[in-house]
Design a protein around this motif. Sequence first.
Motif, mmCIF file in Angstrom:
data_model
loop_
_atom_site.group_PDB
_atom_site.id
_atom_site.type_symbol
_atom_site.label_atom_id
_atom_site.label_comp_id
_atom_site.label_asym_id
_atom_site.label_seq_id
_atom_site.Cartn_x
_atom_site.Cartn_y
_atom_site.Cartn_z
ATOM 1 N N TYR A 202 44.182 42.136 -35.562
ATOM 2 C CA TYR A 202 43.294 41.147 -36.181
ATOM 3 C C TYR A 202 42.851 41.531 -37.603
ATOM 4 N N ARG A 203 43.226 42.733 -38.037
ATOM 5 C CA ARG A 203 42.658 43.318 -39.262
ATOM 6 C C ARG A 203 41.145 43.421 -39.134
ATOM 7 N N GLY A 204 40.699 43.809 -37.963
ATOM 8 C CA GLY A 204 39.280 43.974 -37.704
ATOM 9 C C GLY A 204 38.578 42.653 -37.462
ATOM 10 N N TRP A 205 37.327 42.753 -37.063
ATOM 11 C CA TRP A 205 36.490 41.574 -36.840
ATOM 12 C C TRP A 205 35.777 41.280 -38.155
ATOM 13 N N GLN A 206 36.297 40.318 -38.888
ATOM 14 C CA GLN A 206 35.780 40.045 -40.222
ATOM 15 C C GLN A 206 34.695 38.971 -40.188
ATOM 16 N N ARG A 207 33.715 39.141 -41.029
ATOM 17 C CA ARG A 207 32.655 38.145 -41.136
ATOM 18 C C ARG A 207 33.228 36.883 -41.776
ATOM 19 N N GLY A 208 32.811 35.738 -41.230
ATOM 20 C CA GLY A 208 33.390 34.468 -41.635
ATOM 21 C C GLY A 208 34.506 34.029 -40.710
ATOM 22 N N HIS A 209 34.877 34.908 -39.758
ATOM 23 C CA HIS A 209 35.965 34.595 -38.831
ATOM 24 C C HIS A 209 35.428 34.242 -37.446
ATOM 25 N N LEU A 210 36.190 33.397 -36.753
ATOM 26 C CA LEU A 210 35.895 33.050 -35.365
ATOM 27 C C LEU A 210 36.997 33.596 -34.475
ATOM 28 N N MET A 365 38.197 16.591 -27.081
ATOM 29 C CA MET A 365 37.707 16.461 -28.446
ATOM 30 C C MET A 365 36.326 17.079 -28.608
ATOM 31 N N LEU A 366 35.509 17.003 -27.549
ATOM 32 C CA LEU A 366 34.188 17.647 -27.601
ATOM 33 C C LEU A 366 34.322 19.156 -27.699
ATOM 34 N N LEU A 367 35.240 19.732 -26.908
ATOM 35 C CA LEU A 367 35.449 21.189 -26.964
ATOM 36 C C LEU A 367 35.961 21.595 -28.338
ATOM 37 N N LEU A 368 36.810 20.754 -28.921
ATOM 38 C CA LEU A 368 37.301 21.018 -30.270
ATOM 39 C C LEU A 368 36.154 20.944 -31.276
ATOM 40 N N ALA A 369 35.237 19.997 -31.061
ATOM 41 C CA ALA A 369 34.087 19.854 -31.962
ATOM 42 C C ALA A 369 33.180 21.079 -31.892
ATOM 43 N N ILE A 370 33.010 21.644 -30.687
ATOM 44 C CA ILE A 370 32.177 22.846 -30.540
ATOM 45 C C ILE A 370 32.813 24.017 -31.276
ATOM 46 N N SER A 371 34.135 24.208 -31.090
ATOM 47 C CA SER A 371 34.810 25.318 -31.767
ATOM 48 C C SER A 371 34.774 25.124 -33.282
ATOM 49 N N ASN A 372 34.892 23.885 -33.732
ATOM 50 C CA ASN A 372 34.819 23.609 -35.162
ATOM 51 C C ASN A 372 33.432 23.955 -35.711
ATOM 52 N N GLU A 373 32.394 23.620 -34.936
ATOM 53 C CA GLU A 373 31.024 23.946 -35.368
ATOM 54 C C GLU A 373 30.831 25.454 -35.472
ATOM 55 N N LEU A 386 32.277 35.322 -32.048
ATOM 56 C CA LEU A 386 33.237 35.405 -30.951
ATOM 57 C C LEU A 386 32.800 34.453 -29.853
ATOM 58 N N SER A 387 33.758 33.760 -29.248
ATOM 59 C CA SER A 387 33.433 32.891 -28.130
ATOM 60 C C SER A 387 34.534 32.975 -27.081
ATOM 61 N N LEU A 412 42.349 23.800 -29.969
ATOM 62 C CA LEU A 412 41.331 24.804 -30.294
ATOM 63 C C LEU A 412 41.908 25.872 -31.219
ATOM 64 N N LYS A 413 43.199 26.122 -31.074
ATOM 65 C CA LYS A 413 43.859 27.159 -31.875
ATOM 66 C C LYS A 413 43.679 26.916 -33.365
ATOM 67 N N THR A 414 43.621 25.638 -33.766
ATOM 68 C CA THR A 414 43.554 25.323 -35.193
ATOM 69 C C THR A 414 42.244 25.768 -35.828
ATOM 70 N N LYS A 415 41.201 25.966 -35.019
ATOM 71 C CA LYS A 415 39.889 26.332 -35.551
ATOM 72 C C LYS A 415 39.656 27.838 -35.561
ATOM 73 N N LEU A 416 40.608 28.600 -35.050
ATOM 74 C CA LEU A 416 40.409 30.032 -34.857
ATOM 75 C C LEU A 416 41.023 30.848 -35.983
ATOM 76 N N ASP A 417 40.484 32.036 -36.155
ATOM 77 C CA ASP A 417 41.153 33.040 -36.968
ATOM 78 C C ASP A 417 41.996 33.945 -36.071
ATOM 79 N N ASN A 418 41.458 34.234 -34.876
ATOM 80 C CA ASN A 418 42.183 35.072 -33.927
ATOM 81 C C ASN A 418 41.912 34.568 -32.516
ATOM 82 N N GLY A 419 42.971 34.513 -31.698
ATOM 83 C CA GLY A 419 42.813 34.039 -30.325
ATOM 84 C C GLY A 419 43.666 34.833 -29.355
#
Length: 506
Positions: A202-210, A365-373, A386-387, A412-419
């Motif tokens: 992941y190149r570490g847990w970076q701030r600004g990343h989900l 779509m609601l779950l996608l909205a939560i991950s986007n938030e 992290l979620s 959901l993958k589209t909203k993530l930095d690492n999954g």
Amino acid sequence: MIYSFNDAYMTLGCLFNNTDLLLNKKFPINKDDFLPCSFHMILFSVIAHLAAEGAMEGDEIMVDNFCKHYKAQYEILEDNNFLEFIPTVKDLVNPDNYEVYYNNVRKLSLLRQYKEMGVDISEIYEENENGEINFEKLNQYSIKYILNFYESKYNQLRKKFDSRNVRAEMWAGEGFEKVLDEFQLEPSFGAALNSPYLTSIYRGWQRGHLLLRSAPSGFGKTSAAIGDLCSVSATHLWDKEKQEFVENPNYQGNGFYIHTEMEQERELQPRFAAYVADVPTYKILDGKITQEEKDRLVKAGQILRESNIRLIDMPDFTLTNLRRVIKECSIIHQCKYGVFDYIWDNGIVGKDYKERIGTSLRQDMLLLAISNELKMCAEDYGLGLLSMTQLNGNEKVNDLIDENCLFGSKQLKTKLDNGCIVLKPRKKELSLAQTIINRKRLEEKIEPNIITHVYKARYSQYGQNVKVWQSFDFNTGRVKDLFCTDEKNNYLNSIPKTFVKDGVVK
């Protein structure tokens, strides 16, 4: 005075004729809109009460019966001759003009509140020499326009002074040599995770990343997340080899843990202590700890308190209050990393969304909205977030474990930095693991009990769909990395274990 008596009593006349107007969401109104006139405010409060009791209209007799027990209010009504006022305004009003009366009352109420906040309203509101309102000017502006007008002024200041909201422009290649020098001095790398292999991938847990971790129900998602949060936010951790608490070299600062399903004092808190002290959770809950373990746990409790990890019970979350709480954690409590446990539709999210937007959303779509938030919060407040999610059952039959196994939506993958997805090794995988351990003469002769399938690593140099084979202690949340393979189970020796030592990534 920023108040129109004429529009106010015309509005009241319409409401007394038809209480259904109070239930119309197109025309929200409350007693504060009549605040400058106590007589009007009392009349509104009474008709609102009568409407709530099921009355279709109101009259002076109903007001008299209701208010005669309230001496102070009744005196104000009598002083204003309410017995004649109510039937008069009911006869005078034209119900077709309600929206005109209503808009004037609400506009003036809005402007009063802006003025009370210290906002200059002179560009919208104007009075003549006799103190009469210039309705010719006021009628040029809708309530929505007034709100947008002052919001735009606020946003101009935000854009000017809040660097996070300034959109920069540049020519590609401009100042790139300086950027190269900066990377050489300080590589782009985040804090270490509980897993050294995942830290590398992941190149570490970076701030600004989900980051998102998914697993079947009851498969240690919470324990693993607590481990990751403690790895960056606990000041000290128990060292099994040294048999003492040591300073956490990866400590980054305050953290928070938002949870939705647990009793935090007696269910969640022991898991944090279990990780910090390296004492199994079940022993804590059973009350069957040794004196030495109790001493460690007491010390772990002190460490946790000093570490400023905030626990927040939030079962009835909405997108709005989730952002509010995360913002408070970042700005007020100065947190740098946080966990939201976990992404699911509690029913209230959808209801709140429909009330605010006016349309319903499918569950995916609601779950996608939560991950986007969550992703936007990570970026807006400079947090490492992290979620977790559940799985949809495809993991039982699919050979490739990726976003197609996520519950709700693979988008959901589209909203993530690492999954990643965590599963038990299958029978054939356990056989393969033993072969790798023997042939490669690995240092750790431990059989893996979980495999972490990395399906997305935004900045990874090791490709996607890497499998990290691990030994996970479900009772403490501590993990031991064993080895890595690709999705076809080919052994990978190119991925190093990354640690933090003396504040330096190694």
